[in-house]
Design an enzyme around this catalytic site. Structure first.
Site, PDB file in Angstrom:
ATOM      1  N   CYS A 285      49.204  53.214  56.835  1.00  0.00           N
ATOM      2  CA  CYS A 285      48.081  52.767  56.009  1.00  0.00           C
ATOM      3  C   CYS A 285      47.375  53.978  55.406  1.00  0.00           C
ATOM      4  O   CYS A 285      47.016  54.915  56.133  1.00  0.00           O
ATOM      5  CB  CYS A 285      47.107  51.950  56.858  1.00  0.00           C
TER       6      CYS A 285
ATOM      7  N   ASP B 178      12.458  25.098  15.076  1.00  0.00           N
ATOM      8  CA  ASP B 178      12.159  25.928  16.245  1.00  0.00           C
ATOM      9  C   ASP B 178      10.664  26.176  16.387  1.00  0.00           C
ATOM     10  O   ASP B 178      10.119  26.191  17.500  1.00  0.00           O
ATOM     11  CB  ASP B 178      12.893  27.277  16.140  1.00  0.00           C
TER      12      ASP B 178
ATOM     13  N   CYS C  12      40.607  49.708  60.798  1.00  0.00           N
ATOM     14  CA  CYS C  12      40.831  50.075  59.401  1.00  0.00           C
ATOM     15  C   CYS C  12      39.563  49.868  58.588  1.00  0.00           C
ATOM     16  O   CYS C  12      38.987  48.772  58.577  1.00  0.00           O
ATOM     17  CB  CYS C  12      41.969  49.245  58.812  1.00  0.00           C
TER      18      CYS C  12
ATOM     19  N   LYS D  58      40.071  22.957  30.253  1.00  0.00           N
ATOM     20  CA  LYS D  58      39.812  23.826  31.403  1.00  0.00           C
ATOM     21  C   LYS D  58      38.977  25.003  30.899  1.00  0.00           C
ATOM     22  O   LYS D  58      39.495  25.944  30.306  1.00  0.00           O
ATOM     23  CB  LYS D  58      41.112  24.325  32.037  1.00  0.00           C
TER      24      LYS D  58
ATOM     25  N   LYS E 286      47.962  25.632  32.267  1.00  0.00           N
ATOM     26  CA  LYS E 286      47.402  26.837  31.661  1.00  0.00           C
ATOM     27  C   LYS E 286      48.213  27.290  30.454  1.00  0.00           C
ATOM     28  O   LYS E 286      49.433  27.125  30.399  1.00  0.00           O
ATOM     29  CB  LYS E 286      47.322  27.962  32.701  1.00  0.00           C
TER      30      LYS E 286
END
Length: 676
Positions: free
Chosen positions: A413, A38, A437, A120, A319
């Protein structure tokens, strides 16, 4: 070997340093085999920085020193993908994999299909553009069509080559892949966060997402992000590899990071063997994954299979089972989504599952609550579906308390007080106050202003966010009361841009009836249906007052669409906003309703097309039916007279059989057209 010195030959020395640093980056971040210490890397890097500081003309876009931009961006600019970034269909059970393989084999007409298998990753999909081998642009997936420009941030990813190598570097290529954070890097990042007294990240994916979407790329540069390539968009200048596995090999030869946990297998047995092998080693992998991906390997076979909706037919994401835990359901409340969807949400006693503490979880819809027999007060199983979205799987009935009570869907609502409706054949209930809304306000305003609606140039989502959050607008009608002084005080507005928006609003007052109908955002009413409604009724008042029977006479309007239109116009709030828009000067030309078509052998009948017909395309069959007086609907209902079924008819055929509706094939349809 003699190396050029920075004093005598700075250009040659800078070029050599860039090559050495690129090689060191690739060895460290991609091959995981560091070639130099490094300290030596830092020494070379600082020397290159000094040469470029002394000779700015030697700075190149692909220099390692240019990975970190210095300026803070005002925001992320949109980038339209030349090739859409599609999602993948998901599978969770072995039977899903068997079904996928069967569908592919049936289309390709052979059972020995070759698949490329890969991991995945649990990160963020990204598209990288290289032109003549140089990295020039990066964008997120976004909605699949348009993503965000994150070029400056992606440039900081050390594993990513800024210049491609090899003999076959394309003129233009869009490399698709995943930005993620390795587990070890995530742990080190959180350790630094703790030492600095800052908030820790919940998991590597959240850390990667938060790092990639920083407005200051210097912050991103301090976050240890990585990248793996796995797909392709645009390619120009070289031929496309014949197989997906060859594509990934080619990527690796050009210096792009490609994951080695991949294989080429045949048939469903090969797919499942790969899945189980990876699953057994999942915990020991150096990064988080939530499944594996299968792709038909041959490119020509992918082309034959094509796409369905927003996903390729040739690929499947398999999955892993989600993690689960038990907790107590304290309450069920409802949330109103941006499109008005009413979703029951479980309020839970906090529980740690899938790497995060969960206090809320989705219950999807009212039917799901009933089907799972979930009562408030139950001990429930909570799962992070796909390792991401918490959901309630079911209740432990043996632990049900005596005071447990059922959930009741509200009829109004909770945000705006408008009626909640649930249309036939739909699982989701919705708020009908689309124009008033508050929960839907931003979405309704964005839809109203978009190019295909009233086309209010300059009124993007970020501007709408400001206007709504500052309480300057509540409904679309409020847009037309905005003044120059109000607009000019918004962020990122100057006098000229403010005047441009005011001018655009003035132009938007003069529109067309189809555009206005579409702009209202009535559920199921797209551009084509809006044009048909305008042509059929001629005026907005005639449409607003139309009965369901009259609406059903319109081309492509079935019972579900007709009921959605009736519900929208029966809501007083929506009519009030329409009157306010008219009062604000929004106007359009109107005309007489369309003349009725002469009666044909199928006059007054409703027909549904499903599946693939032997000799006719869907459009040709529809045109023939409409010429005979029939109304061609998109869904099957009790009012359907005939269903014309071809190959792969699917759920519409099943529903027709359940309802006892007459089913005919193409030959039977031709007899109906002849009046037989």
């Amino acid at each position: 070997m003699m190396f050029p010195s920075s004093a005598d030959r700075p250009a040659e020395r800078a070029a050599w340093l860039r090559t050495e640093l690129d090689r060191a980056n690739h060895a460290y971040y991609v091959l995981d085999r560091p070639e130099i210490p490094d300290a030596e890397y830092d020494k070379l890097f600082k020397e290159l920085e000094q040469i470029e500081a002394d000779h700015p003309d030697l700075i190149t876009p692909d220099s390692p020193t240019q990975r970190v931009g210095g300026a803070v961006a005002e925001g992320f600019a949109p980038i339209v993908h030349d090739v859409p970034m599609l999602s993948l269909n998901n599978g969770f059970e072995d039977s899903d994999v068997d079904a996928f393989n069967k569908r592919v084999s049936d289309v390709l007409q052979h059972g020995d299909v070759e698949y490329a298998c890969e991991l995945k990753f649990d990160g963020l999909a990204i598209s990288l553009r290289y032109e003549n081998g140089r990295f020039v642009q990066a964008s997120t997936r976004g909605d699949g069509t348009t993503g965000e420009d994150v070029t400056a941030n992606v440039r900081t990813i050390r594993s990513l080559p800024l210049t491609l190598h090899g003999d076959a570097v394309p003129k233009v290529i869009d490399v698709r892949g995943e930005v993620l954070m390795f587990k070890r890097d995530f742990e080190r990042l959180n350790e630094r966060q703790r030492e600095a007294g800052q908030r820790e990240f919940a998991n590597p994916r959240n850390a990667a997402a938060g790092s990639l979407r920083q407005l200051d790329s210097r912050i991103t540069a301090k976050r240890p992000l990585s990248f793996f390539a796995y797909g392709i968009g645009v390619l120009d200048g070289v031929p496309m590899p014949d197989t997906h596995s060859a594509l990934l090999d080619w990527y690796a030869s050009m210096g792009l990071p490609v994951n080695n946990e991949r294989a080429v297998v045949r048939g469903a047995a090969g797919l499942l063997a790969f899945f189980r092998d990876v699953g057994a080693r999942r915990a020991s992998l150096p990064y988080d994954i939530d499944g594996v991906v299968y792709k038909v390997n041959r490119r020509d076979e992918q082309d034959r299979l094509g796409f369905v909706s927003r996903a390729p037919r040739f690929a499947l994401a398999h999955k892993f089972p989600a993690e689960e835990a038990l907790t107590r359901l304290l309450a069920i409340e409802v949330q109103v989504g941006r499109t008005g969807a009413i979703t029951p949400v479980a309020r839970l006693e906090p529980v740690f599952v899938g790497g995060a503490t969960v206090t809320n979880a989705t219950l999807h819809n009212e039917d799901e609550v009933r089907r799972k027999d979930i009562l408030i007060g139950d001990t429930v199983i909570v799962r992070r579906a796909g390792d991401v979205i918490p959901e309630v799987v079911g209740a432990i009935k043996e632990r049900r308390p005596a005071d447990a009570r059922p959930f009741t869907m509200p009829i109004q609502c909770p945000v705006c007080g408008s009626a909640i409706e649930r249309l036939p054949d739909e699982a989701i209930a919705r708020c009908t106050g689309g124009l008033v809304c508050a929960a839907q306000r931003k979405q309704a305003l964005w839809h109203f202003a978009q190019r295909r609606a009233l086309d209010i140039d300059g009124l993007g989502e970020k501007i709408i966010d400001q206007l709504v959050e500052q309480g300057l607008i509540r409904t679309p009608a409020d847009l037309f009361s905005l003044g120059f002084a109000t607009v000019a005080q918004l962020d990122r507005f100057a006098d000229k841009s403010a005047q441009n928006l005011i001018d655009s609003l003035e132009r938007a007052r003069h529109t067309t009836l189809p555009r206005f109908i579409y702009a209202l955002g009535i559920r199921h009413v797209g551009e084509a249906t809006a044009r048909d409604l305008a042509r059929h009724f001629g005026s907005l008042d005639a449409l607003m007052d139309a009965s369901e029977e009259a609406l059903l006479e319109v081309n492509d309007v079935g019972p579900v669409v007709a009921e959605a239109i009736r519900h929208f116009f029966s809501e007083p709030h929506n009519r009030m906003v329409i009157e306010q828009l008219r009062a604000a000067g929004v106007q359009w030309l109107e005309g007489p309703p369309a003349p009725r078509k002469p009666a044909g052998p199928l006059a007054g009948m409703t027909v549904v097309l499903t599946g693939t017909l032997p000799t006719l395309s869907r459009d040709a069959a529809k045109e023939m039916l409409e010429a005979a007086g029939a109304k061609v609907a998109g869904s099957v209902s009790k009012k359907t007279n005939y269903v014309v079924a071809g190959v792969d008819a699917g759920s519409k055929l099943t529903k027709a059989e359940e309802l006892g509706i007459s089913i005919v094939d193409e030959e039977g349809m031709r007899r109906l057209l002849e009046g037989k």
